[in-house]
Design an enzyme around this catalytic site. Structure first.
Site, short mmCIF file in Angstrom:
data_model
loop_
_atom_site.label_atom_id
_atom_site.label_comp_id
_atom_site.label_asym_id
_atom_site.label_seq_id
_atom_site.Cartn_x
_atom_site.Cartn_y
_atom_site.Cartn_z
N GLU A 17 0.83 -1.21 0.00
CA GLU A 17 0.00 0.00 0.00
C GLU A 17 0.86 1.26 0.00
O GLU A 17 1.92 1.31 0.62
CB GLU A 17 -0.89 -0.01 1.24
N THR A 48 -4.09 4.89 -1.21
CA THR A 48 -5.19 5.38 -0.37
C THR A 48 -5.75 6.69 -0.93
O THR A 48 -5.17 7.30 -1.83
CB THR A 48 -4.74 5.58 1.09
N TYR A 49 -6.86 7.09 -0.34
CA TYR A 49 -7.56 8.31 -0.76
C TYR A 49 -7.60 9.24 0.43
O TYR A 49 -8.05 8.84 1.52
CB TYR A 49 -8.98 7.91 -1.17
N HIS A 76 -8.07 3.62 -3.98
CA HIS A 76 -9.09 3.71 -2.92
C HIS A 76 -9.99 4.90 -3.27
O HIS A 76 -9.55 5.88 -3.88
CB HIS A 76 -8.45 3.98 -1.56
N ARG A 106 -16.30 4.10 2.92
CA ARG A 106 -17.04 5.29 3.36
C ARG A 106 -16.07 6.40 3.74
O ARG A 106 -16.28 7.57 3.47
CB ARG A 106 -17.93 4.94 4.56
N TYR A 144 -13.30 -5.54 9.26
CA TYR A 144 -12.68 -5.23 10.55
C TYR A 144 -12.72 -6.46 11.45
O TYR A 144 -13.74 -6.73 12.10
CB TYR A 144 -13.43 -4.05 11.19
N LYS A 164 -22.43 -5.43 1.77
CA LYS A 164 -21.44 -4.90 0.82
C LYS A 164 -21.10 -5.98 -0.23
O LYS A 164 -20.98 -5.68 -1.42
CB LYS A 164 -20.16 -4.47 1.55
N GLN A 211 4.28 4.98 16.21
CA GLN A 211 3.25 4.37 15.37
C GLN A 211 2.27 3.57 16.24
O GLN A 211 1.07 3.59 16.01
CB GLN A 211 3.94 3.40 14.41
N LYS A 271 7.09 2.96 2.37
CA LYS A 271 8.42 2.56 2.85
C LYS A 271 8.86 1.31 2.08
O LYS A 271 8.71 0.17 2.57
CB LYS A 271 8.38 2.24 4.35
P1 FAD Z 1 -18.87 1.11 5.96
O1 FAD Z 1 -18.77 -0.20 5.31
O2 FAD Z 1 -19.89 2.07 5.45
O3 FAD Z 1 -19.09 0.86 7.52
C1 FAD Z 1 -18.97 1.92 8.47
C2 FAD Z 1 -19.82 1.62 9.69
O4 FAD Z 1 -21.21 1.70 9.32
C3 FAD Z 1 -19.64 0.21 10.26
O5 FAD Z 1 -19.78 0.29 11.66
C4 FAD Z 1 -20.78 -0.59 9.65
O6 FAD Z 1 -21.16 -1.69 10.45
C5 FAD Z 1 -21.87 0.46 9.56
N1 FAD Z 1 -22.77 0.26 8.41
C6 FAD Z 1 -22.43 -0.11 7.16
N2 FAD Z 1 -23.53 -0.15 6.37
C7 FAD Z 1 -24.58 0.22 7.16
C8 FAD Z 1 -25.98 0.37 6.93
N3 FAD Z 1 -26.52 0.12 5.73
N4 FAD Z 1 -26.76 0.77 7.97
C9 FAD Z 1 -26.23 1.02 9.21
N5 FAD Z 1 -24.92 0.88 9.48
C10 FAD Z 1 -24.11 0.47 8.47
N6 FAD Z 1 -9.96 5.76 4.95
C11 FAD Z 1 -9.64 6.79 4.13
O7 FAD Z 1 -10.02 7.95 4.40
N7 FAD Z 1 -8.93 6.57 2.97
C12 FAD Z 1 -8.51 5.34 2.60
O8 FAD Z 1 -7.89 5.19 1.55
C13 FAD Z 1 -8.80 4.24 3.47
N8 FAD Z 1 -8.41 2.98 3.14
C14 FAD Z 1 -8.75 1.92 3.97
C15 FAD Z 1 -8.39 0.62 3.58
C16 FAD Z 1 -8.71 -0.46 4.39
C17 FAD Z 1 -8.32 -1.85 3.96
C18 FAD Z 1 -9.41 -0.25 5.61
C19 FAD Z 1 -9.74 -1.42 6.51
C20 FAD Z 1 -9.80 1.03 5.99
C21 FAD Z 1 -9.48 2.14 5.17
N9 FAD Z 1 -9.87 3.44 5.49
C22 FAD Z 1 -9.54 4.50 4.66
C23 FAD Z 1 -10.60 3.71 6.74
C24 FAD Z 1 -12.16 3.65 6.53
O9 FAD Z 1 -12.55 4.65 5.64
C25 FAD Z 1 -12.82 3.82 7.90
O10 FAD Z 1 -12.55 2.71 8.70
C26 FAD Z 1 -14.31 4.15 7.89
O11 FAD Z 1 -14.68 4.52 9.24
C27 FAD Z 1 -15.25 3.01 7.49
O12 FAD Z 1 -15.19 2.77 6.16
P2 FAD Z 1 -15.99 1.50 5.53
O13 FAD Z 1 -15.84 1.56 4.08
O14 FAD Z 1 -15.57 0.26 6.23
O15 FAD Z 1 -17.49 1.91 5.95
#
Ligand code: FAD
Length: 289
Positions: A17, A48-49, A76, A106, A144, A164, A211, A271
């Site tokens: 990444e 990432t975004y 992303h 999200r 998660y 999803k 970290q 890195k």
């Molecule tokens: P979602 O899947 O939407 O879930 C978020 C929360 O909402 C969860 O608690 C879920 O249970 C709940 N939920 C989901 N759908 C619903 C529904 N229909 N109704 C009610 N509740 C619901 N962040 C960045 O800003 N940029 C990045 O590039 C980035 N890359 C990442 C890469 C990975 C592999 C991971 C694990 C995380 C990354 N993140 C990044 C962080 C991520 O954006 C956050 O963890 C964010 O809080 C959740 O994103 P998600 O897509 O999992 O959200």
């Protein structure tokens, strides 16, 4: 090449990444990092975004640079800090650059703002549906193993994770974890819920003591005492901490692969030396390219 194709093959894959530059930083320096990472021949590279959405152009540029090195790129894409129109613009940019893989997220909800506004997607599942409509992309999503911090229960989180996958998410990448048993337990529960897409295990090599503090405060990750002991003993010696962090990540990866988890994503965070050291440790386990 689509990541879903890569993950279908019955072999070990290691991906890495990168993150894009902050606004105002030289993009060219980051393209140099892309070249270094590409030399390692990971199965794919993701970018990432930015949380604010302001550096989205850089994500598209970096993904394009990754593809130019012949390595499949994942861009992303988050939606919490962007309007639907902005998200659509980025999807169209990715399509026009021939970037086939999007990790649909999200993003974290920005502080002190009303969310969601009517012109915003609320959850990643809506973004996934939109991307699916917009073109022939391979779509990934986040999961998660310790539960998403906002979810009341793991059960609730898994229900939304299944939504999803049903919406078109073809593989998942996990949040980092430091105890493999957390991943194995999660996999058992996910499979029971009918989540049967490949789940790529996300491993963060922690190479400096700060970290660890940041990771715990941001994600609430469980950090095993074995790891805390490493930080306590070597935290003040940067070279020793880096060596120990690389060894810990390597050990986690070997255990995962030995237990049948073929797909590993290293949160290498710009890195290349750290990613290279881990790959060298796995030279007979992971055949590069
Ligand atoms: P979602 O899947 O939407 O879930 C978020 C929360 O909402 C969860 O608690 C879920 O249970 C709940 N939920 C989901 N759908 C619903 C529904 N229909 N109704 C009610 N509740 C619901 N962040 C960045 O800003 N940029 C990045 O590039 C980035 N890359 C990442 C890469 C990975 C592999 C991971 C694990 C995380 C990354 N993140 C990044 C962080 C991520 O954006 C956050 O963890 C964010 O809080 C959740 O994103 P998600 O897509 O999992 O959200």
């Amino acid at each position: 090449m689509k990541v879903s194709q890569i993950l279908k093959e019955d072999k070990v894959t290691i991906s890495c990444e990168m993150f894009p530059p902050k606004q105002g930083t030289m993009l060219e320096n980051y393209k140099g990092i892309v070249a270094e990472m590409a030399k390692l021949k990971p199965a794919y590279l993701s970018c990432t975004y930015g949380a604010t959405g302001g550096t989205s152009d850089y994500t598209v540029e970096i993904a394009d640079a990754i593809n130019a090195h012949g390595i499949p790129a994942i861009a992303h894409l988050t939606c919490a800090s962007s309007t639907k129109e902005k998200v659509d613009t980025v999807i169209n940019q990715l399509k026009s650059r021939g970037i086939e893989n999007i990790l649909a997220l999200r993003g974290d909800i920005p502080e002190n703002v009303d969310f969601p506004l009517p012109n915003q997607y609320h959850h990643a599942v809506e973004l996934i549906a939109q991307i699916k409509q917009a073109g022939d992309f391979c779509i990934g999503g986040a999961c998660y193993p310790e539960g998403h911090p906002e979810a009341a229960t793991m059960e609730e989180d898994l229900i939304h994770l299944k939504e999803k996958v049903d919406a078109g998410c073809e593989y998942l990448t996990t949040q980092m974890f430091f105890d493999n048993n957390i991943y194995y337990n999660f996999m058992y529960k996910a499979l029971k819920k009918g989540i049967d897409v490949p789940v790529v295990a996300g491993i963060m090599p922690v190479t400096n003591a700060n970290q660890v503090k940041r990771i715990i405060s941001l994600s609430g990750n469980l950090v095993p005492s074995k790891f805390i002991n490493i930080v306590d003993r070597f935290g003040d010696n940067p070279d020793a901490m880096k060596q120990a962090g690389i060894a810990y990540a390597t050990e986690q990866i070997i255990d995962l692969i030995a237990n049948g988890a073929n797909h590993i994503h290293i949160y290498s965070m710009n890195k290349p030396d750290v990613a290279e050291a881990i790959m060298n440790n796995l030279s007979y386990i992971y055949v590069r390219g």
